[in-house]
Structure formats: structure tokens, C-alpha cells
Design a protein around this motif. Structure first.
Motif, PDB file in Angstrom:
ATOM      1  N   HIS A 187       3.014   2.650  -4.221  1.00  0.00           N
ATOM      2  CA  HIS A 187       3.036   3.950  -3.543  1.00  0.00           C
ATOM      3  C   HIS A 187       3.937   4.954  -4.258  1.00  0.00           C
ATOM      4  N   SER A 239       1.371  -3.690   4.443  1.00  0.00           N
ATOM      5  CA  SER A 239       0.529  -2.542   4.063  1.00  0.00           C
ATOM      6  C   SER A 239       0.806  -1.342   4.951  1.00  0.00           C
ATOM      7  N   GLN A 275      -0.867  -5.141  -5.886  1.00  0.00           N
ATOM      8  CA  GLN A 275      -0.548  -5.557  -4.522  1.00  0.00           C
ATOM      9  C   GLN A 275      -1.305  -6.818  -4.140  1.00  0.00           C
ATOM     10  N   ALA A 308       4.474   0.121   4.408  1.00  0.00           N
ATOM     11  CA  ALA A 308       4.634   0.798   3.115  1.00  0.00           C
ATOM     12  C   ALA A 308       3.838   2.087   3.046  1.00  0.00           C
ATOM     13  N   GLN A 309       2.820   2.218   3.884  1.00  0.00           N
ATOM     14  CA  GLN A 309       1.922   3.371   3.742  1.00  0.00           C
ATOM     15  C   GLN A 309       2.095   4.412   4.837  1.00  0.00           C
ATOM     16  N   TRP A 364       6.189  -6.744  -0.608  1.00  0.00           N
ATOM     17  CA  TRP A 364       6.861  -5.479  -0.304  1.00  0.00           C
ATOM     18  C   TRP A 364       7.248  -4.730  -1.578  1.00  0.00           C
ATOM     19  N   ALA A 406       4.076  -3.245  -3.066  1.00  0.00           N
ATOM     20  CA  ALA A 406       3.557  -2.156  -2.245  1.00  0.00           C
ATOM     21  C   ALA A 406       4.369  -0.879  -2.450  1.00  0.00           C
ATOM     22  N   ARG A 437       0.799 -10.457  -3.158  1.00  0.00           N
ATOM     23  CA  ARG A 437       0.798 -10.970  -1.785  1.00  0.00           C
ATOM     24  C   ARG A 437      -0.034 -12.239  -1.651  1.00  0.00           C
TER      25      ARG A 437
END
Length: 975
Positions: A512, A921, A562, A924-925, A505, A508, A566
Motif C-alpha cells: 500500500h 487486508s 501479499q 491495511a486498506q 502485515w 500489505a 500470507r
């Protein structure tokens, strides 16, 4: 009327008890209770996997990553050891039921041997009945486990084909392995010769006619005497211990001798085993075998258990180098070579089998030979296949359970006769020598004294540096980064703990934010303060900063950080546990022969003597963190998760080793043109419970209050100042120290080359003190914005830095503006208070005695991981209030509020399932709430100083300020 129902129920219970509790019933219950105790270790091996699945069904927080391997190779290994655990349980049960009565029962009576009759008839049947039924019954728990893993794996994003194919292949391979061991048992077992009947000194043989026996009776006796000899288990045929006799083409029980040719009566180059010269030692081995003359013959179950133990130890040793967290090719091929030699030996035994009387064994010899070749080929295929270092953690746990149950079951079979409690004795034997500190050794170099080198210490991995450049302070860093004419604010990032989910997290959100800010994010990043799993995510981010890819190749940087953050590290922990830590803990005197790794440059395997094979689970975990930064498995996993081509090797950008990423290589002041933020991976010292900084800065000893200075100490300040070899800390070690999850990785200390003191500090997870990372951020700002007339500022060299900051604020266009980015692994519950009572248990049941037992631990956890958020935010508000003339803060919180609702858990381990990675994913996106926070952060980053003034988090943000002139009595105070 209300009392009639309980009264009637009581009468019914009493009547039922009176009907059931008869002498026969009590005796039957006693038999079962007694033998369930004798079978305790076999039952643990049999039921462990179902219980683990049950726990995962109830709460997946700690177990979700364990029960969801990723690929068919991993499922194959899991299937192999699941089936093996059930076979081990069946063997342990038959050892107890076949030979236990002769060992434990005083005045043994075969007609009343105290075994539960139905259980004994099912597992120990001299007529050869229930062989297949018992064999299948041993696998009943695995049927449920296999179904659970298939369904759960599918729900967690693993394909049906991967799970079914892998588990079925593992079960098939396990069947061949144990079938070969069972065949070796039949080929080499030597039963004890029958003892002659003792002569009757009283009676003499009397002819039938002289005894007055008629011709008819005499004829019947003659027919009985002429009855042909037949196969009898335990007499002239080996007992069934695992597979049914028919699976080896053996003669059926009751068949007439000599029967068809079989391996049971064959001869080979390997002689059938008997032990000579034991003498009176066999008196202590009652229940293990039979002595005939001076020879000792093991009973069938013990002989078969010995064969399987040897085979299992060989397999255990072979897996050791093959599954090491970093490649060990030389030792791996040596292990495979030894396995091939032993396999060749087994082939010779099988191929030289010759029937005792007549006929041929071609078919069974062909099957056995193919079985050996198949198994050896599978081992080589797995090693040369895909990622042997990713040996699944569930398989490692099963290896551990099988080994412990086999070991403890063998000890129990010996000690139960003498009523010696096995577990209690082992615990005492483990604890008492350590309480007396007998784990230290005598050193005779300079007179007899106890050595400084603890035999069971866990040392951190450090490096040495020829340079001892001065470590900057928060004020020096802020003075070099704060430009009063810059329209952009500075950024501080904090990140919470929470295992691999927190790591994923953190990376990510940072990726971003970099994407949203168009490269400006890291250029204005003043400080990153992280804890536990968040430190592992920061490690991946700092690697991209160090290599410059956040400027030169942004797409690579965003994806690679990322991918590394992970990627699982749990397999490495399991490897270090079963191949180092547990043997040292359980095997007597083992620690005296295996010294711990020194910790000094021990992450570099290219050095002379460098080997990954004698390392603990803590070293394995930090090595896995470094490995994941440039590992093809993580690359393939990212490509599988995202559907993108992410071959890092095509870019020509290769990550340096651990020596290329250290604290000293990230200077936040005069960094040679590169942008390096200040950062702190927070850990906790065991001895005083204080926050300890693994940082590229240190907090000076300034008297900001009238009382004692409670600043945090740091690694470079405490250990890094001794010339000529200045200590440096790899970031992988810093991440591991910050992420020392309880019992997963051990509390460790500095190497002796860094700190010779025997009682040196030990370090554990940073979340023990502060699971937010906010405390270090508050401390950083407090010391960076301290008044220049603070006590001891001149002696520490801080006066010029503090004065420069004061001058910039006084004559510049704005105060120090901080965009505070809080990255939270789970929901943001800081607002919960007395008016909004929280229910952390998830249940609405009243408390009972068990709740009282768990309450202290629950309170410790909540105070350190939940309540600390409210405390930190209160402290931050106080800081903003006291520094309202110098500081403005706007906080943006990125909390993953979807993890429980989407995946059913907030995972706290070092492995994520595909569904959990996908959740990170997606949240976060594309999550609307998180996207709103991106926009909010970017909006505040682009606001002018005038737009900030009066709108930050501080209630005093619109105050008109000038630098205060403090009286001498208040010098050094902020309040």
C-alpha cells in the motif's frame, strides 16, 4: 460466628470421607488408578484432540492455524486421522484389559483379576455385549472435536459445507480402512488349540449306577453331555477388538456351531498365523500369547494390533513422498505402486476366502473388495487432486501422536511387568548418549578421530558464487544514495516479528505504501531492517524488486507479494518433523544411518542426488518460503480471499529459483540501473547472544567510542570472503534464519564447506535480541554518519565515503532526512511505563506459586519483544540528538491494533485462518488509523527541506550547525 462455617464444612468432609473410605471403596479406587496408569498412552491418543481444542478455546495464539484447515481435502485427512486416533486408543485399551492381568498379576486369579469390573465388563465382554456401545464410546471425544472444528472453522471464515463434507468423508474413509484391517484379522487369526485336561491320578471314572446315582440324575448328565457346542469368544471365536461382529456377518456369540458361513472360519491363500521355534523365549512373552508344544499363538488383541501397526506404517510411508514440501513425483508413484501391490495382495486374500463347511461368502467378499478399491482410489485421487504438499498440520500431528502412543504403549506392555518406567527410560536413553557426544562418528581416514560431521546437526542452505565483489558499508551506500539537492527524503523501513501474521502485515503495508507513493517509495528506500516474520514479508517484496514488477507491472507486484507473504508454511514444518527430526531423535541408532543434509546447494532439487525426502524441518520451512513465491495454491488462496483473478502464470513473469534471489544479487551500490536498497534480515547467534546481519552490506570496524566496538557481524563479511568459491546466501535461508521460531525450526549452523569448525555458530530467531529491527537501523545510520576522522577510517577505506557525506551535508541544501517507517505486527505499546502500568496477562488475579514459575519466562519474552521497543526508541532519540547537525528523522508507525479485537488473537504461527488473512487486508486498506498514517508518510515524503527543518522527531532539529572540529583527544568520538 465466622468460624462456624469452616468448622461445619470440615466436619462434613470428615464424615463423608469416613463413609466413603471403606476397604471396598479403597480397593475399587486402587483398581482404577492402577489401570488408568496402564492405559496412559491410550488415553493420550483418545484425549489429545479435545485438549488441543480446549487450548485453542483458551488462547489461539499458537494453535489457531493448526485447527483451521482450508479446503475439503485437508479436512478429509484430518477427519481420517481423528477417527484413527480414537480407534488406536480403543485397541490399546483392549490390549491392556484383555491380556494385561495375565502379564502383570502375580498368581493370576480369573475371579479377582484386579481390573475395574465395570470397565472390564464394558470393553472385554465374553458374551458379546456392548460391542457397538464400546465402538461408539471410542468416538465420543471426536463428536466434540468435529462440532468444535465446524463451528470454529465457520467463525474463521471456512464454509459449513467445506468442514462438514471434509470431516465426514475422512471419517467414512477411516472406517473403511480399519474395517478392512479388522476383516483381515478375522481371516488370518489362528487361535491356540485347546489344551487337553490333565488326567486325575487319584480318581478313576465310576459308572453312574455303581456310584449310586439314580436314573433321573444320570439322564440329566447325559443331556448336559449332549448340549451342542456354541461360539464362545476367546475359545472358538476371535474376540472383538474393534468393530462389532455383526458388521462382518459373523455368527453371534452363543450361536450353535457350525453356524452360517463367515470369514471367521474361512480359508484363504494366506495361512492363519502361528509362530514356530520360539522355545523358551515365550517365558518373557507372558501375556502376548500361548505356547502349545513348540508353536506360539498370539492373543487376539496383539495379533490385531500387529496388523494395524503394519497397515499404519505402510500408510505413513506412502504419505512421506506424496506430502513432501516440493514435488517428488518419482518416489510418490513408487510409493503408490507399492501400495497398489499390497492392496492387490489384500484383494487376493479377500477374494480367495472359502467357507470351512458350506455356503457362500459372495456378499462380504464383494464389500471387502470394494473397500480396498475405494481406499486405493481415494489415495490416488488425493495425490492427483489439489495440492498434496499442503497436507494439513493437524493430520501430521495426529500421525505423530498415534505413532508415539502405539510405540510407547507396546513398550509399556512389556516393561510394566518389571516396573520399569517407560518415559523415564526413553528420556535417559535419548539424553545420555548425546551428553557423551556419541552422536559423532569415528573417522579412520587420517588416524582414528571423531568426525567433524555431527550426525544430528542442522545445516543452513548456502550457495557458492564465482564472484567475490566487495560488500559495501553503510557509508558507501549512503554516499551513493544521498543527493543534497533532492527534495525527497530517504526511507528506512523496520518490521517486527510475529510469525505469518507479521509476514502478511509487512507485505500489505509495503504494497500500500508503494501504491500511495506512485512508485517513488522503493526508489528512495535506503534500508529495510526486519526480524522473524517480517523478514518473510520482506522476502516477497525483494522478489518483486528483483524482477522489476514494481515498475513494470505494479498490480501484479502488489498482489503477488501479499499472496506469497500470507501463504502457509506450517505444513512443511510438520512434514520435516514427523519424517526426519523425530525419528532421528527417538529411534535408537537411527541417526548413524541417516546423515543430515550438507546445506551446500541443497535447495536445488535438480542437482544429481537432489531429493526432498531426507530433509529436516528447518530445510522444509525455508523451501516452503521459496515455494510460496511461485505457487498455484497461494495464487488460488489470494483469489478466494479477494475475489480477484490472480493467475500469475498468465503474465509470463516467473520467479527464479532460490539461486536467483541471494544476498550478492542485491547490490545497493552500482546496481546496474536497478534500484536495490540495503537490507538486513536480523538473526541471533546462540553462542554469544549477539545480533547477526544477513545483509547486503557490512559494518566496518571503526572505533567510534573510546571503548570496544560493538558492531554486528554479517554473513558476507564473516563467511563470504574465501576464494575461489565465495559463499552466498539465498534469501529464503536468510528469512528462515531470521524466523527461527523456538522449536518450530531448529537452531542451525553453516555447512562444512563454508565453516569447517566443529563449534561453529548456531543461529536462532532475530527476536531473541531485537524484535523491532530498529537496532540495525540505528547502527546503519551511526556508521554511515560517522566523522571522517574516526579511528581506523583510513585503514578500512571509509574515509572517502565519510568525507563525501560530510561535504554533501555542509554544502548542500539540507541534512540527511529519514522517513522511518515502523511496521509493527501488533499494537504499539512503547508508551507503557510506571505511570501507565500494563497488564500483559489479561487477568486481575493475585499471583500464586504457578505465577512464580512462569515469571522468568514471561520476563524473558517481554524484555525481548515488548520492552525492547522502548529501549530502541530511546536509543534512536539519543542518536538523533548526537547527530542533530547531520540527521533529521520523522517516524510513522503502522501497527495492527485490530487483530485481537477482530480475530480474538495475535497469531504466532506459520498458518493464518481466512478470517485472520481478511483482517490483515481490511486493516491495511480501509482502517482509518492506518489510512491516516499513509497520508502522514506521503505528506512528509513530499515536504521540502525547509518544511522538515525544526519539525522532525529530534528536539534539536532547528539548530544551526556546522561541521565540528574535534580535538585530537576526542577523535573518533561522537559524544
Amino acid at each position: 460466628m465466622s468460624i462456624l462455617f469452616p468448622a461445619g464444612l470440615l466436619v462434613l468432609v470428615i464424615g463423608l470421607a469416613y463413609w466413603l473410605i471403606t476397604p471396598a471403596f479403597v480397593r475399587a479406587v486402587a483398581y482404577w488408578v492402577r489401570y488408568l496408569y496402564f492405559l496412559r498412552f491410550g488415553l493420550i491418543a483418545w484425549l489429545f484432540a479435545p485438549l488441543l481444542c480446549f487450548m485453542n478455546k483458551r488462547d489461539q495464539t499458537l494453535t489457531s492455524g493448526i485447527l483451521v484447515p482450508e479446503n475439503p481435502h485437508q479436512y478429509l485427512c484430518v477427519g481420517f486421522f481423528l477417527v484413527s486416533a480414537a480407534f488406536a486408543a480403543l485397541i490399546l485399551a483392549r490390549v491392556v484389559l484383555i491380556n494385561g492381568p495375565a502379564r502383570w498379576d502375580q498368581g493370576y486369579n480369573a475371579d479377582n483379576d484386579a481390573r475395574p469390573p465395570r470397565l472390564a465388563h464394558f470393553l472385554v465382554n465374553d458374551k458379546g455385549e456392548y460391542e457397538l456401545a464400546a465402538f461408539c464410546a471410542a468416538q465420543i471425544p471426536n463428536i466434540g472435536v468435529f462440532l468444535y472444528m465446524i463451528i470454529n472453522g465457520h467463525l474463521q471464515g471456512v464454509s459449513w459445507w467445506t468442514t462438514i463434507y471434509g470431516l465426514a468423508s475422512g471419517a467414512f474413509l477411516a472406517g473403511f480402512f480399519w474395517w478392512l484391517a479388522n476383516a483381515f484379522y478375522y481371516l488370518t487369526f489362528k487361535p491356540a488349540p485347546p489344551l487337553p485336561d490333565p488326567p486325575d491320578p487319584v480318581a478313576a471314572p465310576v459308572p453312574a449306577a455303581a456310584a449310586g446315582v439314580g436314573p433321573a440324575v444320570a439322564h440329566a448328565e447325559a443331556e448336559v453331555a449332549a448340549e451342542p457346542e456354541r461360539f464362545q469368544l476367546g475359545v472358538n471365536a476371535a474376540r472383538t477388538i474393534l468393530f462389532p461382529r455383526s458388521w462382518f456377518r459373523l455368527n453371534a456369540v452363543g450361536a450353535v456351531l457350525p453356524g452360517r458361513p463367515s470369514i471367521e472360519g474361512a480359508t484363504t491363500v494366506f495361512p492363519r498365523v502361528k509362530i514356530s521355534g520360539l522355545g523358551n523365549w515365550t517365558d518373557a512373552l507372558l501375556g502376548y500369547g500361548t505356547r502349545v508344544g513348540n508353536d506360539f499363538y498370539l492373543f487376539e488383541a496383539h495379533y490385531f494390533a500387529t496388523i494395524v501397526l503394519a497397515a499404519f506404517l505402510i500408510l505413513y510411508g506412502t504419505i512421506w513422498p506424496l506430502s513432501a514440501p516440493v514435488p517428488a513425483p518419482v518416489m510418490s508413484w513408487i510409493a503408490i505402486g507399492l501400495l497398489l501391490v499390497l492392496g492387490a495382495g489384500a484383494l487376493v486374500v479377500f477374494l480367495t476366502a472359502t467357507p470351512e463347511n458350506h455356503g457362500s461368502l459372495k456378499l462380504i467378499k464383494l464389500c471387502l473388495s470394494l473397500g480396498v478399491i475405494l481406499f486405493l482410489g481415494a489415495v490416488i485421487w488425493l495425490y492427483n487432486g489439489r495440492y498434496p504438499e499442503r497436507f494439513p498440520i493437524l493430520a501430521s500431528i495426529l500421525i505423530l501422536i498415534i505413532a508415539l502412543c502405539w510405540f510407547l504403549g507396546g513398550i509399556a506392555f512389556f516393561l510394566d511387568r518389571y516396573r520399569v518406567p517407560v518415559l523415564t527410560s526413553i528420556i535417559v536413553a535419548m539424553i545420555v548418549p548425546r551428553m557423551m557426544h556419541l552422536d559423532r562418528i569415528l573417522d579412520f581416514a587420517n588416524g582414528v578421530h571423531l568426525s567433524d560431521n555431527g550426525r544430528e546437526e542442522h545445516y543452513l542452505s548456502t550457495l557458492t558464487s564465482a564472484s567475490g565483489d566487495k560488500v559495501p558499508t553503510p557509508a558507501a551506500i549512503l554516499a551513493s544514495r544521498f543527493d543534497p539537492n533532492d527534495q525527497r527524503p530517504l526511507i528506512i523501513v523496520t518490521s517486527t516479528g510475529g510469525g505469518l501474521h507479521a509476514s502478511a502485515w509487512t507485505a500489505a503495508i509495503l504494497a500500500h505504501l508503494e501504491q500511495e507513493f506512485g512508485g517513488e517509495f522503493h526508489r528512495h528506500l535506503l534500508l529495510a531492517s526486519t526480524v522473524s516474520g517480517g523478514s518473510v514479508g520482506l522476502l516477497a517484496y525483494l522478489r518483486e524488486l528483483h524482477e522489476g514488477t514494481l515498475d513494470s507491472n505494479t498490480t501484479l507486484a502488489w498482489a503477488r507479494m501479499q499472496s506469497a507473504a500470507r501463504c502457509s508454511s506450517l505444513e512443511s514444518v510438520g512434514w520435516g518433523l514427523i519424517y526426519y527430526d523425530l525419528p532421528k531423535a527417538f529411534v535408537p541408532v537411527f541417526p548413524y544411518f541417516i546423515s543430515p543434509s550438507s546445506g551446500d546447494n541443497d535447495l536445488d532439487m535438480t542437482l544429481p542426488g537432489g531429493t526432498p525426502l531426507v530433509k529436516d524441518r528447518t530445510w522444509s520451512l525455508r523451501k516452503a518460503f521459496g515455494r510460496n513465491l511461485h505457487n498455484r495454491y497461494c495464487d488460488d488462496l489470494w483469489a478466494s480471499d479477494t475475489g480477484t483473478d490472480s493467475d500469475w502464470n498468465k503474465t509470463g513473469v516467473n520467479s527464479p529459483g532460490e539461486s536467483g534471489l541471494t544476498l550478492r544479487q542485491f547490490s545497493p551500490v552500482n546496481a546496474g540501473g536497478t534500484v536495490s536498497p540495503a537490507f538486513a534480515m536480523n538473526t541471533t547467534s546462540v553462542e554469544d547472544g549477539q545480533r547477526f546481519l544477513l545483509a547486503n552490506y557490512f559494518v566496518p570496524d571503526l572505533k567510534l567510542d573510546a571503548g570496544q566496538n560493538y558492531r554486528a557481524k554479517s554473513f558476507l563479511e564473516t563467511f563470504g570472503g574465501a576464494a575461489p568459491n565465495f559463499a552466498d546466501l539465498p534469501l529464503t535461508t536468510a528469512a528462515q534464519m531470521s524466523a527461527t521460531f523456538p522449536y518450530v525450526s531448529s537452531a542451525a549452523r553453516m555447512p562444512l564447506d563454508v565453516d569447517r569448525f566443529v563449534g561453529s555458530m548456531h543461529f536462532v530467531d532475530g527476536g531473541y535480541y531485537d524484535n523491532d529491527g530498529t537496532a540495525s537501523a540505528i547502527e546503519f545510520l551511526r556508521y554511515a554518519l560517522a566523522p571522517s576522522n574516526s579511528k581506523d577510517a583510513a585503514t578500512t577505506g571509509e574515509k572517502a565515503n565519510l568525507a563525501a557525506i560530510e561535504s554533501s551535508i555542509a554544502h548542500g541544501q539540507h541534512r540527511v532526512r529519514i522517513l522511518l517507517v515502523e511496521i509493527r505486527n501488533s499494537g504499539d505499546d512503547a508508551g507503557t511505563g510506571p505511570e501507565m502500568p500494563g497488564d500483559h496477562s489479561g487477568e486481575n488475579n493475585p499471583w500464586n506459586a504457578l505465577s512464580q514459575l512462569s515469571a522468568p519466562l514471561l520476563a524473558f519474552w517481554e524484555a525481548g519483544h515488548e520492552g525492547v521497543t522502548a529501549r530502541n526508541r530511546s536509543a534512536l532519540a539519543l542518536l538523533e540528538h548526537s547527530l542533530s547537525c547531520e540527521l533529521e528523522v520523522h517516524r510513522v508507525v503502522f501497527a495492527d491494533n485490530r487483530t485481537k479485537s477482530v480475530t480474538g488473537t495475535d497469531p504466532l504461527n506459520w498458518s493464518l485462518t481466512p478470517a485472520q488473512r481478511q483482517e490483515v487486508s481490511e486493516t491495511a486498506q480501509v482502517d482509518p488509523t492506518i489510512n491516516a498514517h499513509y497520508r502522514d508518510a506521503k505528506r512528509w515524503f513530499g515536504r521540502t527541506p525547509a518544511e522538515w527543518r525544526g519539525h522532525g522527531d529530534s528536539e534539536d532539529g532547528d539548530a544551526v550547525c556546522s561541521l565540528p572540529q574535534k580535538p585530537a583527544a576526542a577523535a573518533g568520538r561522537r559524544y
